[in-house]
Design a protein around this motif. Structure first.
Motif, PDB file in Angstrom:
ATOM      1  N   UNK A 156       0.795  -1.233   0.000  1.00  0.00           N
ATOM      2  CA  UNK A 156       0.000   0.000   0.000  1.00  0.00           C
ATOM      3  C   UNK A 156       0.827   1.281   0.000  1.00  0.00           C
ATOM      4  N   UNK A 157       2.123   1.178   0.151  1.00  0.00           N
ATOM      5  CA  UNK A 157       2.963   2.365   0.259  1.00  0.00           C
ATOM      6  C   UNK A 157       2.794   3.297  -0.945  1.00  0.00           C
ATOM      7  N   UNK A 158       2.950   2.779  -2.136  1.00  0.00           N
ATOM      8  CA  UNK A 158       2.907   3.629  -3.329  1.00  0.00           C
ATOM      9  C   UNK A 158       1.540   4.297  -3.522  1.00  0.00           C
ATOM     10  N   UNK A 159       0.421   3.546  -3.459  1.00  0.00           N
ATOM     11  CA  UNK A 159      -0.866   4.236  -3.624  1.00  0.00           C
ATOM     12  C   UNK A 159      -1.138   5.251  -2.513  1.00  0.00           C
ATOM     13  N   UNK A 160      -0.693   4.952  -1.290  1.00  0.00           N
ATOM     14  CA  UNK A 160      -0.894   5.908  -0.195  1.00  0.00           C
ATOM     15  C   UNK A 160      -0.042   7.158  -0.387  1.00  0.00           C
ATOM     16  N   UNK A 161       1.184   6.991  -0.861  1.00  0.00           N
ATOM     17  CA  UNK A 161       2.039   8.162  -1.119  1.00  0.00           C
ATOM     18  C   UNK A 161       1.384   9.069  -2.156  1.00  0.00           C
ATOM     19  N   UNK A 162       0.924   8.477  -3.225  1.00  0.00           N
ATOM     20  CA  UNK A 162       0.293   9.268  -4.280  1.00  0.00           C
ATOM     21  C   UNK A 162      -0.954   9.973  -3.761  1.00  0.00           C
ATOM     22  N   UNK A 163      -1.746   9.265  -2.980  1.00  0.00           N
ATOM     23  CA  UNK A 163      -2.977   9.818  -2.423  1.00  0.00           C
ATOM     24  C   UNK A 163      -2.681  10.980  -1.468  1.00  0.00           C
ATOM     25  N   UNK A 164      -1.784  10.767  -0.529  1.00  0.00           N
ATOM     26  CA  UNK A 164      -1.461  11.803   0.461  1.00  0.00           C
ATOM     27  C   UNK A 164      -0.773  12.983  -0.217  1.00  0.00           C
ATOM     28  N   UNK A 165       0.130  12.692  -1.153  1.00  0.00           N
ATOM     29  CA  UNK A 165       0.834  13.760  -1.857  1.00  0.00           C
ATOM     30  C   UNK A 165      -0.139  14.662  -2.610  1.00  0.00           C
ATOM     31  N   UNK A 166      -1.213  14.076  -3.122  1.00  0.00           N
ATOM     32  CA  UNK A 166      -2.204  14.885  -3.846  1.00  0.00           C
ATOM     33  C   UNK A 166      -2.896  15.889  -2.931  1.00  0.00           C
ATOM     34  N   UNK A 167      -2.813  15.661  -1.642  1.00  0.00           N
ATOM     35  CA  UNK A 167      -3.432  16.571  -0.670  1.00  0.00           C
ATOM     36  C   UNK A 167      -2.423  17.595  -0.155  1.00  0.00           C
ATOM     37  N   UNK A 168      -1.214  17.130   0.216  1.00  0.00           N
ATOM     38  CA  UNK A 168      -0.274  18.015   0.900  1.00  0.00           C
ATOM     39  C   UNK A 168       0.801  18.614  -0.010  1.00  0.00           C
ATOM     40  N   UNK A 169       1.051  18.026  -1.178  1.00  0.00           N
ATOM     41  CA  UNK A 169       2.018  18.549  -2.151  1.00  0.00           C
ATOM     42  C   UNK A 169       3.417  18.749  -1.570  1.00  0.00           C
ATOM     43  N   UNK A 170       3.822  17.844  -0.708  1.00  0.00           N
ATOM     44  CA  UNK A 170       5.158  17.905  -0.132  1.00  0.00           C
ATOM     45  C   UNK A 170       5.639  16.481   0.126  1.00  0.00           C
ATOM     46  N   UNK A 171       6.753  16.135  -0.497  1.00  0.00           N
ATOM     47  CA  UNK A 171       7.279  14.771  -0.362  1.00  0.00           C
ATOM     48  C   UNK A 171       7.652  14.445   1.085  1.00  0.00           C
ATOM     49  N   UNK A 172       8.318  15.363   1.754  1.00  0.00           N
ATOM     50  CA  UNK A 172       8.736  15.112   3.141  1.00  0.00           C
ATOM     51  C   UNK A 172       7.531  14.950   4.068  1.00  0.00           C
ATOM     52  N   UNK A 173       6.552  15.823   3.919  1.00  0.00           N
ATOM     53  CA  UNK A 173       5.371  15.739   4.764  1.00  0.00           C
ATOM     54  C   UNK A 173       4.538  14.503   4.422  1.00  0.00           C
ATOM     55  N   UNK A 174       4.546  14.110   3.163  1.00  0.00           N
ATOM     56  CA  UNK A 174       3.848  12.889   2.766  1.00  0.00           C
ATOM     57  C   UNK A 174       4.442  11.692   3.492  1.00  0.00           C
TER      58      UNK A 174
END
Length: 172
Positions: free
Chosen positions: A28-46
């Motif tokens: 689930x790591x990759x789909x969750x990263x993409x999902x969260x990144x779409x909200x916060x727009x920051x790799x570190x915060x994701x």
């Protein structure tokens, strides 16, 4: 990753299985990263939000109901944590990168940048739905479950957003 397998892994994590956690995390790591990144727009915060999401999954996995939809449950945790982060920070930053952090190694960075610029022109909800559907491969029913909306409403929002993207990309 199939929902049945996710449910089984959650039960095993509740019984302190490290192997089950590793499989769930890797699946689930990759789909969750993409999902969260779409909200916060920051790799570190994701990454931080993903970490907090999986910590909560570990903490609460022993209390989950037998017939629960664990897939939706995990994405709901991630969504709530991302929204809370966004409220707390009250601003959007693109300082890390506009491009999805997991796609930096692909060859056509100019096209990725163009797509990300187009995605940023959508509303937050539209961008999330497009990413969930076309990048993460979620079904409309799964998106509707996460968004607590009817499937027809999700389809409408997603198709309109996709049409906006096509129109924007055709011009640029």
């Amino acid at each position: 990753m199939e929902k049945e397998r996710i449910n089984q892994l959650i039960r095993e994590i509740g019984e302190n299985s490290i192997e089950a956690f590793e499989e769930l995390y890797n699946g689930l790591r990759r789909p969750l990263i993409s999902f969260v990144y779409s909200i916060v727009h920051s790799a570190a915060d994701t990454e931080d939000i993903l970490h907090d999401t999986f910590l909560e999954v570990i903490e609460k996995s022993g209390k989950i109901r037998e017939r629960a939809n664990c897939f939706a449950w995990i994405f709901t945790i991630a969504h709530n944590k991302a929204i809370n982060w966004k409220r707390k920070n009250a601003r959007v930053t693109y300082s890390d990168a506009v491009i999805d952090p997991d796609e930096r190694d692909t060859t056509d960075l100019a096209l990725q940048l163009e797509v990300n610029v187009a995605l940023s022109r959508l509303s937050t909800r539209e961008e999330q739905f497009v990413r969930m559907r076309y990048i993460n491969g979620l079904s409309f029913a799964e998106i509707a479950d996460l968004a607590k909306l009817k499937v027809d409403k999700v389809k409408y929002i997603t198709y309109k957003a996709y049409a906006k993207l096509k129109k924007y990309l055709a011009v640029h």
